[in-house]
Write an enzyme that holds these catalytic residues in place. Structure first.
Site, PDB file in Angstrom:
ATOM      1  N   GLU A 133       0.678  -1.288   0.116  1.00  0.00           N
ATOM      2  CA  GLU A 133       0.071   0.177  -0.029  1.00  0.00           C
ATOM      3  C   GLU A 133       1.024   1.281   0.035  1.00  0.00           C
ATOM      4  O   GLU A 133       0.713   2.156  -0.807  1.00  0.00           O
ATOM      5  CB  GLU A 133      -0.903  -0.113   0.994  1.00  0.00           C
ATOM      6  CG  GLU A 133      -1.609   1.599   1.536  1.00  0.00           C
ATOM      7  CD  GLU A 133      -1.535   1.736   2.882  1.00  0.00           C
ATOM      8  OE1 GLU A 133      -1.044   2.646   3.114  1.00  0.00           O
ATOM      9  OE2 GLU A 133      -1.893   1.029   3.838  1.00  0.00           O
ATOM     10  N   HIS A 134       2.039   1.272   0.782  1.00  0.00           N
ATOM     11  CA  HIS A 134       2.853   2.427   0.690  1.00  0.00           C
ATOM     12  C   HIS A 134       3.563   2.426  -0.488  1.00  0.00           C
ATOM     13  O   HIS A 134       3.747   3.391  -1.196  1.00  0.00           O
ATOM     14  CB  HIS A 134       4.010   2.243   2.150  1.00  0.00           C
ATOM     15  CG  HIS A 134       3.490   2.549   3.225  1.00  0.00           C
ATOM     16  ND1 HIS A 134       4.186   3.499   3.996  1.00  0.00           N
ATOM     17  CD2 HIS A 134       2.493   2.245   4.052  1.00  0.00           C
ATOM     18  CE1 HIS A 134       3.502   3.768   5.175  1.00  0.00           C
ATOM     19  NE2 HIS A 134       2.523   3.027   5.191  1.00  0.00           N
ATOM     20  N   GLU A 231       6.409   2.711  11.900  1.00  0.00           N
ATOM     21  CA  GLU A 231       4.998   2.776  11.959  1.00  0.00           C
ATOM     22  C   GLU A 231       4.537   1.664  13.054  1.00  0.00           C
ATOM     23  O   GLU A 231       3.637   1.837  13.833  1.00  0.00           O
ATOM     24  CB  GLU A 231       4.286   2.699  10.649  1.00  0.00           C
ATOM     25  CG  GLU A 231       2.635   2.918  10.670  1.00  0.00           C
ATOM     26  CD  GLU A 231       2.085   2.730   9.214  1.00  0.00           C
ATOM     27  OE1 GLU A 231       2.943   2.945   8.341  1.00  0.00           O
ATOM     28  OE2 GLU A 231       0.788   2.561   9.446  1.00  0.00           O
TER      29      GLU A 231
HETATM   30 ZN   LIG Z   1       1.381   2.731   6.957  1.00  0.00          ZN
END
Ligand SMILES: [Zn+2]
Length: 1038
Positions: A133-134, A231
């Protein structure tokens, strides 16, 4: 804390399983807090597969622009329905070539939404879908620039831009009110997901990498770095997140839900770039995609673009590989125990435990069943009339419900959880016994009809309540169901589901009891009891495991690999520092954003000397009331108790009704009556501030008379006598304020740092920041409940008077005069007291440095200084500059190069300029970056061109022009005295800022170290916190 049942919520709720997995990329929207039980999602399986009998629902309007069966730009329209509950038309289309589903919601709403989602089902915890996704947003075929997503943040006026990883899907949504912007973002998003570059260097930056601590030195130590790696370390530094994640993994262990889609930090370094590219090929195929489009912009343009540019280049494949089977039911209940880190801000060690019972329920696609279970769960857990509240919360042996409590319809199988936080291990047994007792008594005795009625009323009211982010909310509430091929359209017919439930309740008096027996009793053997206790070695164990992993990684390296790592470190740094040509990215122009938002229809009236703001706005038959009481004249001790007062005053009953009866009545007539502390600095000079206590409520127009009567009853006859109940509410309050600190760590850091700059900031931190937790714990220890009660009583009796009040009413034009009549009667009933003083002076403080010691592996840093107040002519210039510093300096340096998840700068209306970092592996390095802003601005002086300036202005406009809910229109005028004219002037000042003006504020505010500043770190112990340029010492708070 659970809040009321609401059908639509603008953002995924943090206290659901979903959120633990949803890892938000766009940090800027991270402070959107939504909580509450998510409503109603889901269809009957047979309905979904056979095609619903939808004759009565077909839009009979012959004029409607599309028809079922017809083909539009490569998409066949399969189903059209009008949904009166939300005044929208739903069109389901399917791409002829690839079979991609396209769901279009046609609605008169300017805040348009577009999104693409893929069903992604990982079978390990390396965080593959999350890192993908990143990476998808790191550059694509048509937009080969580094991180176009972040670059677009400043080239757009999006009202929402994000990418989210759920437990079984990856979602790429955005919304905007500007059609040019809509087309621009659509191009970026579609290219990002279907043709991403997935470059190796980006994988190293976003995922994980081994890197030398000193990039130039081959002999320096190797460490693990990466944005997602940090994260996730940050995400799991919050115990409640660890609990939520483990609950999901253990409730549904047999397929993809047994893993962590966001990534377990110790597993992430097992992921290879090759695996990631293959995962993309498999799961990001158009046949495995679902596209959502909402609002009023031209659909056919979108269809044509999607078809021609992307889908028509692909063949259809069978997407059943990503389908998730139902969880096989257990024959016996299971127990799992997990350790947690000792939370320094939390309860005492012996009480820092959690327990929950989770019960697997229906299939998500059975929408009526899920709907009813959601209502049932609400009736079982929420508020003083619910069975679990009476039996688990009122005996007061815990800190209240934990974050997992409620019904979850986010996965293939739905489930219900009830759990407690802050209780002793000895009380686990008691919890289990009380759970059994509650279920048995409920089966035997059933429910009070009035209680069910108030829950259903609240649900109906929430259908009418308009959110400015309705399209996003609809998307988030439908994604899981859609992902499992459920009937998302039928699921929007909430009124029909309510009617069906009412009919069933009428026909069978035992209807809900039978459900309790089926799902809650020992008949349901798929039951998990999850317990969690702090382990003093938790952090140490993690560090050791991380060190061991690192050691193994390093020992497996040969000289060739070592050289590669060294070279990659240099390459990555060079690429991060290289200048990006963003010319290929689309950007709005000044003409696209010239128009300010429309003037709201506000009038001011004086009703028996009470200044009253009236606003005419389409509210969908709801009237909104805000009463603001001036509390500036309270004693300091009383002021310190106002947050607690706001929390308990509506939960204790009145002189004429006990708390259960009052709660029932309030919820059957209104959306609840809530209180909040309000803190407002003078926007003109920031030399004084005002404190207020605000009551807010809303109700359907037909119930407005009751709304005022109930408000009056509470304000005049509140009752705080029951000290046992008060004590329980106080203890739950204290447990709840220490939950969620690390997910909003940057906000707490900024609040504390502002508290080092002015005495007003200091008070604000004491009333709502980290210092509030410490203050309340100590205060409650040292003060008897009786004394606290007396002080709370004195607050209420001093404050609730018409001389201290201002009010705002938002209603439809047609209803305004009736609302005003009821309101006048209400004001009449309020007593007159002596008027309180209005303003308190603000004093600047000597600079200070504060380190809040926390047992977590990441930092949150902030530096603040006093600049100028909102109405000062430099304020808009500084606001534009803050955007520039965030996008051009802090994101590249603190995020991309140094590995923090987020960083930025802002200026508040109180005149405080703040820098912050979020989930940051560094602290000193980051604070030094904040200190070096001037040097950076000087070095980059030539790059301060028109485009950079314009992008920064757009960043400010995103905030200024963001849509407002009907109930909140005019609130800036009401709370801060910022009129529409002032706002429009401010907005045009933002648009007219010149490069020279920017240069002049840079010299004026950044050249010299400010006289009044504060620095704050939230994070682990750090013995290197010295060498502060100012010579100041760090004050460590543990
Ligand atoms: Zn993330």
């Amino acid at each position: 804390m659970l809040t009321r049942l609401q059908w639509l919520k603008a953002v995924p709720r943090p206290n659901s399983v979903l959120h633990s997995q949803i890892v938000r990329r766009n940090f800027k929207s991270n402070n959107n807090k939504a909580n509450g039980i998510r409503g109603v999602v889901n269809p009957k399986l047979e309905v979904a597969t056979q095609g619903i009998d939808r004759m009565p629902h077909i839009n009979t309007d012959r004029q409607y622009k599309y028809s079922e069966g017809k083909i539009y730009n490569g998409f066949q329209c399969e189903r059209i329905e009008y949904i009166p509950d939300f005044e929208l038309t739903s069109c389901t289309l399917r791409h002829l070539g690839t079979g991609t589903e396209f769901w279009y919601i046609d609605r008169k709403d300017t805040n348009n939404v577009f999104s693409i989602n893929f069903r992604t089902t990982p079978f390990d915890s390396t965080g593959m879908p999350h890192i993908l996704e990143h990476l998808s947003l790191c550059g694509s075929k048509n937009f080969p620039v580094r991180d176009p997503f972040f670059k677009m943040l400043n080239r757009s006026v999006a009202t929402f831009m994000n990418a989210l990883t759920g437990p079984d899907y990856t979602l790429y949504p955005f919304s905007t009110m500007n059609e040019v912007d809509f087309r621009n973002l659509q191009k970026i998003y579609l290219d990002a997901v279907f043709r991403p570059n997935l470059a190796y260097l980006d994988f190293l930056q976003e995922g994980w990498r081994l890197e030398h601590t000193d990039l130039q030195n081959r002999d320096s130590e190797l460490i693990i770095k990466g944005v997602v790696y940090n994260e996730m370390k940050g995400a799991f530094s919050e115990n409640s997140q660890v609990f939520i994640q483990n609950l999901l993994n253990n409730m549904l262990p047999s397929h993809t839900y047994g893993f962590c889609s966001g990534g377990n930090p110790l597993e992430i370094p097992k992921l290879s770039h090759k695996d990631l590219v293959e995962f993309h090929d498999k799961y990001y195929h158009p046949s495995n995609a679902r596209i959502f489009c909402y609002g009023s912009f031209d659909l056919e343009k979108t269809l044509k673009f999607v078809d021609e540019e992307y889908l028509s280049h692909h063949e259809r494949i069978d997407n059943s590989y990503s389908r998730i089977p139902p969880q096989e039911r257990w024959k016996q209940p299971r127990n799992v125990h997990i350790p947690s880190r000792l939370d320094r801000m939390g309860a005492s060690f012996d009480r820092q435990n959690q327990i929950a019972i989770g019960l697997l329920m229906s299939d998500i696609t059975d929408i009526q069943e899920s709907f009813e279970l959601n209502v049932l769960s609400e009736v079982m857990v929420r508020g003083p009339n619910s069975a679990f509240y009476k039996n688990l919360i009122e005996p007061n042996f815990s800190g209240g419900y934990n974050q997992t409590t409620g019904f979850s319809a986010d996965c293939k199988d739905t489930y219900f959880v009830v759990g407690l936080q802050d209780l002793k291990v000895e009380d686990f047994k008691k919890f289990n016994e009380l759970f059994e007792q509650t279920v048995q008594t409920t089966i035997k005795e059933g429910f009070e009809p009035q209680h069910i009625k108030s829950v259903l009323h609240n649900l109906e009211l929430s259908l009418k309540h308009q959110s400015p982010h309705f399209g996003n909310a609809l998307l988030f509430n439908s994604t899981s169901l859609w992902n499992h091929e459920g009937d998302v359209v039928a699921n929007l017919r909430v009124s029909e589901m309510i009617a069906t439930l009412r009919q069933r309740l009428k026909e069978n008096k035992n209807y809900l009891q039978e459900k309790v027996e089926k799902y809650f009793s020992s008949n349901n053997t798929h039951r998990l009891t999850l317990t969690m206790s702090p382990d003093e070695m938790y952090e140490e164990n993690f560090k050791q495991a991380e060190a061991e992993m690192l050691k193994q990684k390093i020992s497996a390296l040969d000289s060739k690999k070592l050289d590669e790592i060294y070279q990659n470190g240099l390459k990555l740094e060079a690429s991060q520092k290289s200048i990006v040509n963003t010319d290929v990215l689309p950007c709005l122009s000044l003409t696209d954003v010239k128009e300010p938002p429309k003037l709201p229809q506000i009038t001011m009236e004086t009703v028996q000397n009470v200044p009253t703001q009236l606003c005419k706005v389409p509210t969908n038959e709801i009237t909104y009331l805000k009463c603001l009481f001036n509390i500036t004249g309270l004693t300091r001790e009383e002021i310190m108790l106002v947050p607690l007062f706001c929390n308990v005053i509506n939960d204790m009953g009145t002189n004429s009704r006990d708390f259960r009866e009052f709660d029932k009545l309030v919820l059957s007539k209104t959306a609840g009556i809530d209180f909040k502390l309000n803190f407002v600095e003078n926007v003109k000079d920031a030399k004084t501030y005002r404190l207020g206590l605000m009551m807010t409520t809303h109700a359907l127009d037909k119930n407005v008379s009751d709304m005022f009567c109930l408000s009056e009853e509470l304000l005049l006859n509140f009752k705080l006598e029951d000290t046992d109940r008060l004590q329980m509410l106080i203890e739950n309050y204290i447990s709840n304020i220490s939950v969620g600190i690390t997910s909003s760590g940057h906000l707490y850091a900024m609040l504390s740092a502002a508290g080092l700059v002015t005495d007003a900031g200091q008070l604000k931190s004491l009333l709502s920041g980290l210092d509030h937790i410490g203050f309340m714990k100590k205060y409650v220890q040292e003060t008897s409940t009786g004394d606290i009660r007396d002080r709370l009583k004195s607050i209420g009796s001093k404050v609730f008077s018409k001389n201290n009040m201002r009010a705002a009413i938002n209603s439809s034009a047609a209803y305004q005069s009736t609302a005003l009549e009821h309101y006048t009667r209400f004001v009449n009933s309020l007593p007159s007291h002596e008027e309180m003083k209005t303003d308190i002076d603000i004093n600047l403080l000597q600079p200070g440095l504060q380190h809040y010691l926390m047992n977590i592996p990441v930092n949150y840093c902030s530096k603040t200084f006093f600049a100028v107040p909102y109405l000062h002519e430099d304020h808009p210039v500084l606001r534009v500059l803050a955007k520039l510093i965030s996008a051009k300096y802090l994101l590249p340096v603190v995020r991309e190069q140094n590995g923090a998840y987020g960083a930025g700068a802002k200026i508040g209306s109180d005149g405080i300029f703040s820098f912050f970092s979020y989930r940051d592996p560094h602290s000193i390095k980051t604070l030094r970056a904040f200190d070096n802003t001037y040097e950076w601005l000087q070095a980059e002086n030539e790059k301060l061109d028109q485009q950079t300036l314009f992008e920064s202005k757009l960043g400010v406009l995103q905030q200024l022009d963001s849509p407002t809910a009907p109930g909140n229109i005019g609130i800036d005028n009401f709370l801060y005295g910022v009129s529409h004219e002032m706002f429009v002037k401010y907005r045009s000042r933002v648009l007219s800022v010149t490069v020279d003006e920017l240069r002049s504020v840079i010299d004026k505010y950044f050249k010299e170290e400010p006289k009044h500043f504060g620095k704050v770190i939230l994070g682990p112990a750090n013995d290197k916190l010295d060498n502060e340029k100012s010579g100041l010492k760090w004050n460590v708070i543990s």
